[in-house]
Design a protein around this motif. Structure first.
Motif, PDB file in Angstrom:
ATOM      1  N   VAL A 170     119.214  73.015 -77.041  1.00  0.00           N
ATOM      2  CA  VAL A 170     118.569  73.010 -75.723  1.00  0.00           C
ATOM      3  C   VAL A 170     117.079  73.278 -75.865  1.00  0.00           C
ATOM      4  CG1 VAL A 170     120.501  73.603 -74.204  1.00  0.00           C
ATOM      5  CG2 VAL A 170     119.406  75.400 -75.494  1.00  0.00           C
ATOM      6  N   GLN A 171     116.274  72.394 -75.344  1.00  0.00           N
ATOM      7  CA  GLN A 171     114.838  72.647 -75.259  1.00  0.00           C
ATOM      8  C   GLN A 171     114.405  72.268 -73.842  1.00  0.00           C
ATOM      9  OE1 GLN A 171     115.579  69.754 -77.345  1.00  0.00           O
ATOM     10  NE2 GLN A 171     116.380  71.032 -78.986  1.00  0.00           N
ATOM     11  N   ARG A 172     113.496  73.041 -73.301  1.00  0.00           N
ATOM     12  CA  ARG A 172     112.928  72.640 -72.003  1.00  0.00           C
ATOM     13  C   ARG A 172     112.082  71.390 -72.193  1.00  0.00           C
ATOM     14  NH1 ARG A 172     110.808  77.813 -68.501  1.00  0.00           N
ATOM     15  NH2 ARG A 172     112.694  79.072 -68.676  1.00  0.00           N
ATOM     16  N   TRP A 173     111.997  70.583 -71.176  1.00  0.00           N
ATOM     17  CA  TRP A 173     111.020  69.499 -71.153  1.00  0.00           C
ATOM     18  C   TRP A 173     109.700  70.087 -70.636  1.00  0.00           C
ATOM     19  CZ3 TRP A 173     112.949  64.008 -69.469  1.00  0.00           C
ATOM     20  CH2 TRP A 173     114.144  63.703 -70.143  1.00  0.00           C
ATOM     21  N   SER A 174     108.611  69.324 -70.804  1.00  0.00           N
ATOM     22  CA  SER A 174     107.310  69.827 -70.355  1.00  0.00           C
ATOM     23  C   SER A 174     106.591  68.711 -69.598  1.00  0.00           C
ATOM     24  CB  SER A 174     106.470  70.249 -71.561  1.00  0.00           C
ATOM     25  OG  SER A 174     106.057  69.079 -72.249  1.00  0.00           O
ATOM     26  N   ASP A 175     105.380  68.995 -69.167  1.00  0.00           N
ATOM     27  CA  ASP A 175     104.638  67.942 -68.454  1.00  0.00           C
ATOM     28  C   ASP A 175     104.258  66.778 -69.358  1.00  0.00           C
ATOM     29  OD1 ASP A 175     104.856  68.575 -65.834  1.00  0.00           O
ATOM     30  OD2 ASP A 175     103.145  69.937 -65.823  1.00  0.00           O
TER      31      ASP A 175
ATOM     32  N   ASN B 229     113.632  81.466 -80.269  1.00  0.00           N
ATOM     33  CA  ASN B 229     112.430  82.228 -80.582  1.00  0.00           C
ATOM     34  C   ASN B 229     111.328  81.814 -79.614  1.00  0.00           C
ATOM     35  OD1 ASN B 229     110.998  84.021 -82.329  1.00  0.00           O
ATOM     36  ND2 ASN B 229     109.896  82.225 -83.098  1.00  0.00           N
ATOM     37  N   ARG B 230     110.474  82.758 -79.228  1.00  0.00           N
ATOM     38  CA  ARG B 230     109.341  82.387 -78.366  1.00  0.00           C
ATOM     39  C   ARG B 230     108.249  81.842 -79.279  1.00  0.00           C
ATOM     40  NH1 ARG B 230     110.022  83.952 -73.289  1.00  0.00           N
ATOM     41  NH2 ARG B 230     107.814  83.711 -72.794  1.00  0.00           N
ATOM     42  N   ASP B 231     108.178  80.507 -79.384  1.00  0.00           N
ATOM     43  CA  ASP B 231     107.292  79.863 -80.351  1.00  0.00           C
ATOM     44  C   ASP B 231     105.921  79.523 -79.772  1.00  0.00           C
ATOM     45  OD1 ASP B 231     109.282  79.591 -82.570  1.00  0.00           O
ATOM     46  OD2 ASP B 231     110.328  78.394 -81.081  1.00  0.00           O
ATOM     47  N   GLY B 232     105.787  79.600 -78.450  1.00  0.00           N
ATOM     48  CA  GLY B 232     104.487  79.349 -77.821  1.00  0.00           C
ATOM     49  C   GLY B 232     104.006  77.909 -77.951  1.00  0.00           C
ATOM     50  N   LEU B 233     104.918  76.960 -77.928  1.00  0.00           N
ATOM     51  CA  LEU B 233     104.533  75.544 -78.061  1.00  0.00           C
ATOM     52  C   LEU B 233     104.600  74.856 -76.698  1.00  0.00           C
ATOM     53  CD1 LEU B 233     106.651  74.818 -81.260  1.00  0.00           C
ATOM     54  CD2 LEU B 233     104.184  75.234 -81.139  1.00  0.00           C
TER      55      LEU B 233
ATOM     56  N   PHE C   6     115.091  83.885 -73.635  1.00  0.00           N
ATOM     57  CA  PHE C   6     115.879  83.794 -74.858  1.00  0.00           C
ATOM     58  C   PHE C   6     116.594  85.091 -75.231  1.00  0.00           C
ATOM     59  CE2 PHE C   6     112.524  80.517 -76.295  1.00  0.00           C
ATOM     60  CZ  PHE C   6     113.259  79.478 -75.741  1.00  0.00           C
ATOM     61  N   LEU C   7     117.793  84.922 -75.777  1.00  0.00           N
ATOM     62  CA  LEU C   7     118.472  85.977 -76.525  1.00  0.00           C
ATOM     63  C   LEU C   7     117.928  85.903 -77.949  1.00  0.00           C
ATOM     64  CD1 LEU C   7     122.108  85.292 -75.234  1.00  0.00           C
ATOM     65  CD2 LEU C   7     120.475  86.989 -74.391  1.00  0.00           C
ATOM     66  N   PRO C   8     118.191  86.891 -78.790  1.00  0.00           N
ATOM     67  CA  PRO C   8     117.631  86.840 -80.152  1.00  0.00           C
ATOM     68  C   PRO C   8     118.004  85.544 -80.876  1.00  0.00           C
ATOM     69  CG  PRO C   8     118.631  88.969 -79.725  1.00  0.00           C
ATOM     70  CD  PRO C   8     118.959  88.120 -78.541  1.00  0.00           C
ATOM     71  N   PRO C   9     117.058  85.024 -81.669  1.00  0.00           N
ATOM     72  CA  PRO C   9     117.314  83.753 -82.364  1.00  0.00           C
ATOM     73  C   PRO C   9     118.209  83.944 -83.581  1.00  0.00           C
ATOM     74  CG  PRO C   9     115.161  84.612 -82.986  1.00  0.00           C
ATOM     75  CD  PRO C   9     115.723  85.565 -81.960  1.00  0.00           C
ATOM     76  N   PHE C  10     118.812  82.852 -84.031  1.00  0.00           N
ATOM     77  CA  PHE C  10     119.438  82.854 -85.354  1.00  0.00           C
ATOM     78  C   PHE C  10     118.321  82.842 -86.393  1.00  0.00           C
ATOM     79  CE2 PHE C  10     122.949  81.361 -82.747  1.00  0.00           C
ATOM     80  CZ  PHE C  10     124.021  82.049 -83.306  1.00  0.00           C
ATOM     81  N   ASP C  11     118.673  83.162 -87.642  1.00  0.00           N
ATOM     82  CA  ASP C  11     117.668  83.230 -88.719  1.00  0.00           C
ATOM     83  C   ASP C  11     117.548  81.905 -89.452  1.00  0.00           C
ATOM     84  OD1 ASP C  11     116.674  85.730 -88.622  1.00  0.00           O
ATOM     85  OD2 ASP C  11     118.140  86.586 -90.036  1.00  0.00           O
TER      86      ASP C  11
ATOM     87  N   SER D  14     119.597  77.348 -78.997  1.00  0.00           N
ATOM     88  CA  SER D  14     120.961  76.868 -78.809  1.00  0.00           C
ATOM     89  C   SER D  14     121.707  77.713 -77.788  1.00  0.00           C
ATOM     90  CB  SER D  14     121.663  76.819 -80.170  1.00  0.00           C
ATOM     91  OG  SER D  14     122.566  77.847 -80.303  1.00  0.00           O
ATOM     92  N   ALA D  15     122.669  77.075 -77.111  1.00  0.00           N
ATOM     93  CA  ALA D  15     123.444  77.767 -76.074  1.00  0.00           C
ATOM     94  C   ALA D  15     124.589  78.549 -76.702  1.00  0.00           C
ATOM     95  CB  ALA D  15     123.943  76.760 -75.039  1.00  0.00           C
TER      96      ALA D  15
END
Ligand code: FAD
Ligand code: SF4
Length: 572
Positions: A132-137, A175-179, A187-192, A218-219
């Motif tokens: 799952v990824q959000r779409w953007s403008d 992860n909050r990647d700031g992209l 987000f819940l904690p990411p996988f490694d 991921s969900a």
């Protein structure tokens, strides 16, 4: 056999057939409409053509290969009998029962189209890969900016709060990647990442500054969330997860709807068409064929949500003919059925990694890595194609030194299987497919299925833009893998892969500003039949290169809450 093109079914309806809202389809998006309406106190009928699957009713969830006489190997005859669904990577012995077999529900391929379906309560939310990824403008403005396709009537700001709303309920690890291309969510904690993947990220981001490698959002819930989970990283998700470790309608939205006492879920209910009242100038209900008895039943409601999955939703609309809408509900512009899109996953790149022989990882991980789009973004301007692609990628350690031709029995074989092999890396591009008017679905005028519903015909293909983009994606994959030091790098295109096999089918009842070139308005209402909403993939105006289901869910939550407000105001 039921009459085609007729609104005059001789059915006695009664009070039990009247609801506030009807939701067609109980999968990824329908589950959300059901939850929203019932939680606001609306008496809601959810119609589902397949059988019921209660959460927990997953017969293969804990099966091990040694408990099956064939070691869970798929019967080759089943693959031979199913040339379309047999191509899907997830059509395996463990998940077979969640997939529609080719002969059970025929359709007509004018051009080859791989239609992968899950007809059951929960739909394909049971089998999905949960990326799952959000779409953007970048995506919502793409059509307007490069002129291919019509302008989306919404922007990221319209959807952002609904992404958050959905994410908070279903649970997303990330992860909050700031992209900017894939805005951060709740987000819940990411996988490694494993040790090799961490080095891949460092090398690629160093050598190619506009390219980013992130852990796949991921969900799958990495901690207990809303009375579910946590995910224990067993990688058996598509069997159905008794822990509720990933989002499916069965584990999440449908139980929430059921808890309210306002949901009536009717499985085995094939929605044939929508009943439109020309005098009232609105839809008044739906016609259903009971899948078992083939009896025709009519159900009535103030509002109807179509969430039957892109192709089926549009097929229902095309089959809903009235004096006002002679070519299908909402089809005054001949746009209904057109602009079918999917993602282009035809290519792959692989390579061998030397070293790291003293390193391994523990257990499984139900997600991979993701590289968001970098083509035609910021300073990157491509002359030969529009839009861009993302990659799904990862590194893992191959098991064993066994190779084809070696013995397949005996202690030597077993020893080889338990030895560690070398590390390998893979990248798979996921390309945006442009909307083309001629990529379309229609209904066959002669042939019907076992329930008297006209067969769907699909006429779609990848075109030059996708082909040129794919070549670029494979060249870049090879270049990045070589930059990381991969050996024996190879790229390829699967010649058997057709539109549809990406299982991200989208479009055919697109959103837009005007009924002249679109079917739905900015709140997913049919322009001239405002109490009918379409909020599954059919509504999409372009396809982007993110996985789409999170966006369907956010759009459905938004549209449902808009419809609820309109119902309260007496506008529907
Ligand atoms: C193997 C696999 C991997 C995937 N991986 C991802 C991923 O990683 N990320 C992602 O975003 N997406 C992924 N997808 C796609 C995702 O599953 C779909 O986008 C999503 O399920 C679509 O939601 P929906 O509500 O439109 O349809 P569905 O979830 O398919 O639900 C539609 C429901 O409507 C019912 N229905 C159909 N016709 C009728 C009718 N006439 N009357 C009554 N009911 C009807 C169906 O039986 C079904 O239950 C994957 C899919 C598969 C199969
Ligand atoms: S990986 Fe997580 S969600 Fe998937 S089956 Fe295992 S525990 Fe369930």
């Amino acid at each position: 056999m039921i009459q085609k093109d007729s609104t005059a079914f001789n059915i006695n309806s009664n009070k039990a057939n009247h609801f506030d809202a009807i939701v067609v389809g109980s999968g990824m998006s329908g589950g959300w409409a059901a939850k929203e309406f019932t939680e606001k106190g609306f008496n809601t009928l959810v119609l589902e053509r397949g059988r019921n699957i209660e959460h927990g009713d997953y017969p293969t969830a804990t099966m091990e290969p040694w408990t099956d006489p064939h070691g869970m190997a798929m019967d080759p005859q089943v693959i031979a009998d199913n040339p379309v669904v047999g191509k899907c990577y997830a059509f395996t012995k463990e998940h077979e029962h969640h997939f529609v077999k080719d002969k059970e529900h025929p359709y007509i391929q004018i051009k080859p189209f791989d239609w992968i379906r899950g007809y059951q309560v929960g739909g394909k939310s049971l089998m999905w890969a949960r990326q799952v990824q959000r779409w953007s403008d970048l995506d919502f403005e793409a059509n307007a900016k490069d002129g291919h396709g019509i302008d989306w009537p919404i922007r990221y700001a319209d959807l952002a709060p609904w992404y958050s709303y959905v994410e908070k309920f279903i649970g997303i690890s990330g992860n909050r990647d700031g992209l900017d291309q894939i805005p951060d969510g709740e987000f819940l904690p990411p996988f490694d990442m494993n040790c090799v993947e961490k080095d891949i990220k460092k090398t690629i981001e160093g050598a190619f500054p506009s390219r980013n490698v992130v852990i796949g959002r991921s969900a799958n819930i990495t901690q207990r969330h809303n009375e579910r989970g946590p995910c224990m990283a067993r990688n058996r998700c598509a069997r159905g997860c008794p822990f509720g470790g990933y989002y499916s309608a069965n584990s999440s939205t449908l139980p929430a709807a059921k808890k309210t006492g306002f949901m009536t879920l009717r499985p085995h209910s094939v929605v044939h068409s929508i009943i439109y009242d020309d005098a009232k100038r609105k839809a008044i209900g739906v016609r259903v064929i009971d899948a078992n008895t083939k009896e025709t039943i009519e159900y009535f409601s103030k509002v109807i949500f179509l969430n039957a999955g892109t192709v089926n939703t549009t097929a229902i609309l095309l089959n809903s003919k009235s004096n006002t809408f002679q070519e299908g509900l909402g089809n005054e512009s001949d746009v209904l059925g057109r602009y079918l899109m999917d993602h282009d996953f035809r290519g792959h790149a692989r390579g061998r990694i030397e070293g790291y022989e003293d390193s391994y990882y523990k257990g499984h991980r139900p997600t991979g890595l993701y590289m968001p789009r970098f083509r035609n973004y910021k300073n990157d301007k491509q002359q030969s194609f529009l839009r861009g692609y993302a990659y799904q990628l990862g590194a893992s350690r191959w098991t064993g030194n066994w190779k084809p031709g070696d013995p397949t029995i005996g202690s030597d074989f077993k020893d080889k299987l338990t030895e560690f092999g070398s590390w390998g890396m893979g990248m798979g591009p996921m390309g945006e497919q442009l909307p083309y008017a001629e990529n379309r679905i229609t209904l066959n005028k002669e042939q019907t299925d076992d329930w008297g519903v006209p067969l769907v015909e699909v006429d779609a293909e990848f075109k030059d833009n996708e082909n040129v983009m794919l070549e670029d994606a494979l060249n870049n994959a090879a270049e990045m893998m070589e930059a990381f030091g991969c050996k024996d790098v190879s790229t390829g295109i699967d010649p058997k892969w057709n539109v549809g096999l990406g299982i991200h089918e989208m479009g055919t009842a697109r959103m837009g500003h005007s009924p002249k070139d679109s079917v739905l308005n900015k709140f997913n209402q049919i322009h001239n039949a405002k109490n009918v909403f379409v909020s599954d993939g059919a509504c999409m105006t372009s396809s982007a290169c993110q996985n789409p289901s999170l966006t369907y869910m956010a759009i459905t939550a938004r549209a449902s809450n808009y419809a609820i407000d309109e119902l309260k105001k007496g506008n529907l």
